[in-house]
Write a protein that holds these residues in place. Structure first.
Motif, PDB file in Angstrom:
ATOM      1  N   CYS A   4     -70.546 -24.351   8.892  1.00  0.00           N
ATOM      2  CA  CYS A   4     -70.105 -23.055   9.418  1.00  0.00           C
ATOM      3  C   CYS A   4     -71.265 -22.378  10.155  1.00  0.00           C
ATOM      4  CB  CYS A   4     -69.627 -22.170   8.265  1.00  0.00           C
ATOM      5  SG  CYS A   4     -69.193 -20.495   8.791  1.00  0.00           S
ATOM      6  N   CYS A   7     -72.126 -18.870   8.208  1.00  0.00           N
ATOM      7  CA  CYS A   7     -72.763 -18.780   6.894  1.00  0.00           C
ATOM      8  C   CYS A   7     -73.501 -20.051   6.478  1.00  0.00           C
ATOM      9  CB  CYS A   7     -71.727 -18.390   5.836  1.00  0.00           C
ATOM     10  SG  CYS A   7     -70.663 -19.761   5.320  1.00  0.00           S
ATOM     11  N   CYS A  26     -64.059 -22.514   7.270  1.00  0.00           N
ATOM     12  CA  CYS A  26     -65.075 -22.319   6.248  1.00  0.00           C
ATOM     13  C   CYS A  26     -64.438 -21.639   5.040  1.00  0.00           C
ATOM     14  CB  CYS A  26     -66.216 -21.456   6.781  1.00  0.00           C
ATOM     15  SG  CYS A  26     -67.448 -21.084   5.516  1.00  0.00           S
ATOM     16  N   CYS A  29     -66.856 -18.299   3.827  1.00  0.00           N
ATOM     17  CA  CYS A  29     -66.794 -16.965   4.469  1.00  0.00           C
ATOM     18  C   CYS A  29     -65.470 -16.722   5.172  1.00  0.00           C
ATOM     19  CB  CYS A  29     -67.959 -16.779   5.441  1.00  0.00           C
ATOM     20  SG  CYS A  29     -67.777 -17.668   7.000  1.00  0.00           S
TER      21      CYS A  29
HETATM   22 ZN   LIG Z   1     -68.782 -19.717   6.659  1.00  0.00          ZN
END
Ligand SMILES: [Zn+2]
Ligand SMILES: [Zn+2]
Lengths: 187, 187
Positions: A4, A7, A26, A29
């Motif tokens: 991701c 994050c 993801c 997040c």
């Molecule tokens: Zn993420």
């Protein structure tokens, strides 16, 4: 895509709720990372009866001839992208005449937009991306040494349209897929 | 973008060698993460003297009227994207007539391509993205409740072009930036 970009956690490929296509999602997040086609903008520069081509100094298709074109950047218009690429790759200052070809290149997720353009002065040059830049009349076009089918199509259209009694250079609209890279969908 | 989508390490924003723009670069695996404009493709569906608009069921501009349009996906052509979005958002099957507007929307990094299209049957409906779909004649267009300047431009062009003695609906080419969202660059 493995991680991701928001994050840094691992992403997985699945269909998000309310969607119907697999996306990189993801679970940490909640970001959904969409991937979309990119625009390649460029010019077909015309100087008198000649057109301007560039010999590629980069891969792919190193050493083959092409029209000045490249990826459109954020924050610019398609016209600005076409002018910038022509200046960067061919060191040429052109005046855009009209949008001439729009080609969806399905297997590489690109939409190529080529503007018909006038090159008022025969000023041009090489660059980091271009070994050589020169003007070609129709009978000099290196048809067997062109870099991409989209370039061949654009040049074919140009010479065919130019031969009309009252050339109007209508918009040429193509969709190209592997094995069907030439004039697949003409309108 | 904070992390490399290839290897998961932190990225930094800097100008790579041989480039002239800041990119998100991964010093761990060497990936350069380019960001480019996205294409929004859609239709202006015409049925007799009426056009088809959709009332948005999603943000932004929830409850305002728009033309069916959305992000082009990888693996499809611009025409296929326009047809798919019209089917998804308006539940309408149209026949594409021609590419009509190409708008670079600089502040959101989008290029919007709207096709003029014929809606042979008055069949359409609502969807997850659309509260209501209906046909409007020119004097019914909700000009103050349109979702986007690009939609307003497309409709203005359409009614102006249609009023010509021999309507040709020439390609309308725009570049829009904040505060200059209406007819900034017409060709
Ligand atoms: Zn993420
Ligand atoms: Zn990396």
């Amino acid at each position: 895509m493995n991680f991701c970009s928001q994050c840094g956690h691992k992403v997985s490929l699945r269909i998000p709720a309310g969607d119907n296509r697999e996306r990189h999602v993801c679970d940490h997040c909640g970001s959904i990372h969409y991937q979309n086609p990119r625009i390649v903008a460029g010019c077909l520069p015309v100087h008198g009866h000649q057109v301007l081509l560039c010999k590629r100094a980069i891969e792919p298709r190193y050493g083959l001839w092409t029209l000045p074109a490249g990826f459109m950047e954020n924050g610019e218009s398609t016209e600005e992208a076409a002018l910038r690429e022509t200046l960067e790759e061919a060191r040429a200052e052109v005046v855009l005449r009209k949008l001439y070809t729009v080609s969806s290149i399905l297997h590489v997720n690109q939409v190529q937009m080529i503007y018909l353009a006038d090159l008022p002065e025969a000023h041009f040059g090489s660059s980091e991306e271009t070994l050589e830049t020169r003007l070609f009349s129709e009978d000099e076009i290196p048809w067997d040494e062109l870099a991409f089918p989209t370039i061949r199509n654009a040049l074919r259209f140009f010479f065919a349209d130019r031969a009309e009694t009252s050339p109007s250079f209508p918009l040429r609209h193509l969709a190209l897929s592997p094995g069907h890279e030439e004039l697949l969908l003409e309108s």
